[in-house]
Design a protein around this motif. Structure first.
Motif, PDB file in Angstrom:
ATOM      1  N   ASN A  18       8.656 -10.489   3.705  1.00 21.30           N
ATOM      2  CA  ASN A  18       8.188 -11.563   4.594  1.00 21.30           C
ATOM      3  C   ASN A  18       8.705 -11.290   6.007  1.00 21.30           C
ATOM      4  O   ASN A  18       9.841 -11.638   6.336  1.00 21.30           O
ATOM      5  CB  ASN A  18       8.696 -12.914   4.090  1.00 21.30           C
ATOM      6  N   PRO A  19       7.896 -10.658   6.857  1.00 19.93           N
ATOM      7  CA  PRO A  19       8.370 -10.302   8.203  1.00 19.93           C
ATOM      8  C   PRO A  19       8.810 -11.508   9.031  1.00 19.93           C
ATOM      9  O   PRO A  19       9.799 -11.423   9.771  1.00 19.93           O
ATOM     10  CB  PRO A  19       7.160  -9.609   8.838  1.00 19.93           C
ATOM     11  N   GLN A  20       8.087 -12.628   8.915  1.00 19.61           N
ATOM     12  CA  GLN A  20       8.442 -13.808   9.711  1.00 19.61           C
ATOM     13  C   GLN A  20       9.829 -14.324   9.341  1.00 19.61           C
ATOM     14  O   GLN A  20      10.645 -14.645  10.217  1.00 19.61           O
ATOM     15  CB  GLN A  20       7.398 -14.915   9.530  1.00 19.61           C
TER      16      GLN A  20
ATOM     17  N   VAL B 216      11.535  -5.932   9.323  1.00 18.13           N
ATOM     18  CA  VAL B 216      10.340  -6.347  10.066  1.00 18.13           C
ATOM     19  C   VAL B 216       9.612  -5.127  10.609  1.00 18.13           C
ATOM     20  O   VAL B 216       8.381  -5.016  10.506  1.00 18.13           O
ATOM     21  CB  VAL B 216      10.710  -7.304  11.216  1.00 18.13           C
ATOM     22  N   VAL B 217      10.360  -4.196  11.185  1.00 19.14           N
ATOM     23  CA  VAL B 217       9.747  -3.001  11.775  1.00 19.14           C
ATOM     24  C   VAL B 217       9.085  -2.137  10.707  1.00 19.14           C
ATOM     25  O   VAL B 217       8.034  -1.529  10.948  1.00 19.14           O
ATOM     26  CB  VAL B 217      10.799  -2.196  12.566  1.00 19.14           C
ATOM     27  N   GLN B 218       9.678  -2.084   9.530  1.00 19.04           N
ATOM     28  CA  GLN B 218       9.049  -1.325   8.442  1.00 19.04           C
ATOM     29  C   GLN B 218       7.693  -1.925   8.074  1.00 19.04           C
ATOM     30  O   GLN B 218       6.750  -1.194   7.755  1.00 19.04           O
ATOM     31  CB  GLN B 218       9.967  -1.309   7.222  1.00 19.04           C
ATOM     32  N   ALA B 219       7.613  -3.258   8.122  1.00 17.52           N
ATOM     33  CA  ALA B 219       6.349  -3.921   7.782  1.00 17.52           C
ATOM     34  C   ALA B 219       5.367  -3.899   8.952  1.00 17.52           C
ATOM     35  O   ALA B 219       4.155  -3.813   8.744  1.00 17.52           O
ATOM     36  CB  ALA B 219       6.622  -5.372   7.354  1.00 17.52           C
ATOM     37  N   ARG B 220       5.916  -3.952  10.186  1.00 16.97           N
ATOM     38  CA  ARG B 220       5.065  -4.004  11.379  1.00 16.97           C
ATOM     39  C   ARG B 220       5.635  -3.044  12.420  1.00 16.97           C
ATOM     40  O   ARG B 220       6.344  -3.455  13.338  1.00 16.97           O
ATOM     41  CB  ARG B 220       5.016  -5.433  11.930  1.00 16.97           C
ATOM     42  N   PRO B 221       5.324  -1.745  12.289  1.00 14.52           N
ATOM     43  CA  PRO B 221       5.950  -0.725  13.153  1.00 14.52           C
ATOM     44  C   PRO B 221       5.727  -0.922  14.649  1.00 14.52           C
ATOM     45  O   PRO B 221       6.531  -0.459  15.454  1.00 14.52           O
ATOM     46  CB  PRO B 221       5.314   0.585  12.669  1.00 14.52           C
ATOM     47  N   GLY B 222       4.643  -1.569  15.033  1.00 14.12           N
ATOM     48  CA  GLY B 222       4.362  -1.740  16.459  1.00 14.12           C
ATOM     49  C   GLY B 222       4.777  -3.081  17.015  1.00 14.12           C
ATOM     50  O   GLY B 222       4.363  -3.438  18.123  1.00 14.12           O
ATOM     51  N   ASP B 223       5.617  -3.818  16.295  1.00 10.86           N
ATOM     52  CA  ASP B 223       6.050  -5.148  16.736  1.00 10.86           C
ATOM     53  C   ASP B 223       7.120  -4.983  17.825  1.00 10.86           C
ATOM     54  O   ASP B 223       8.274  -4.669  17.536  1.00 10.86           O
ATOM     55  CB  ASP B 223       6.604  -5.937  15.551  1.00 10.86           C
TER      56      ASP B 223
END
Length: 217
Positions: free
Chosen positions: A24-26, A51-58
């Protein structure tokens, strides 16, 4: 930031949230913020890394990962995250500031000054950037540049006595502003006579011409 000691109940509660945050990134982002504010940078780093693993461009996750990793002393991960964030937003002053602080922690003061000078150009009236630049430039031996950054900083934060003391020291190092530095240091000591650093700094700049006064300091 001092690490806040957690009670057993708080530890158990956070452990439950960490388990719930898997995938859960949030929720991981919120945990990263919470752990960072508590000064638990290792756990903050782990949360932002998830979070970065789930959303690399965040971008927000990357800069927070870099910030937490740097404060945890994991400089390679911090640099990787912040370099990636800077590629996404090349002109972002916060990323430039964090990278500048990171390189200062790594004792790469010339690189730190370069990055912080860029941050200053993007946000010329940011006190945190000016102070970081002043300190990094002093550590790099760029005393004139440090003095100018301190000039701008104390104009914005005239009540920061520690910065005024450090500015006086840097003025002394410049040579051409030595008299101004001595005057500022003497004024600081008059306001803060119990600060040993002020007396030590003044002794440094008076031992050649006034050795007795230097020994007294």
């Amino acid at each position: 930031v001092m690490i806040k000691a957690l009670t057993a109940v708080e530890v158990a509660h956070l452990a439950r949230i960490e388990k719930q945050a898997a995938g859960n990134p949030q929720l991981n982002f919120a945990l990263g913020v919470a752990f960072g504010r508590l000064g638990h940078y290792d756990r903050s780093e782990d949360a932002f890394h998830a979070v970065v693993q789930a959303r690399p461009g965040d971008f927000d996750a990357l800069i927070n990962l870099g910030r937490s990793a740097a404060r945890a002393g994991h400089y390679d991960r911090a640099r990787s995250a912040l370099d990636t964030a800077l590629k996404i937003r090349p002109d972002d002053p916060d990323t430039l500031l964090e990278l500048g602080l990171l390189h200062a922690s790594m004792k790469d003061f010339s690189r730190s000054v370069f990055l912080l000078a860029q941050a200053r150009r993007k946000a010329p009236r940011r006190p945190d950037i000016l102070l970081a630049l002043a300190r990094a430039a002093e550590d790099a031996g760029y005393y004139g540049d440090s003095a100018l950054a301190y000039d701008d900083y104390v104009a914005l934060r005239p009540g920061d006595e520690t910065a005024r003391r450090d500015r006086a020291r840097v003025l002394g190092y410049t040579g051409e502003r030595l008299d101004e530095g001595l005057k500022e240091m003497a004024a600081y000591i008059a306001r803060r006579p119990q600060d040993p650093v002020g007396h030590y700094n003044l002794a440094q700049f008076t031992w050649r011409e006034q050795p007795d006064n230097s020994l007294e300091q």
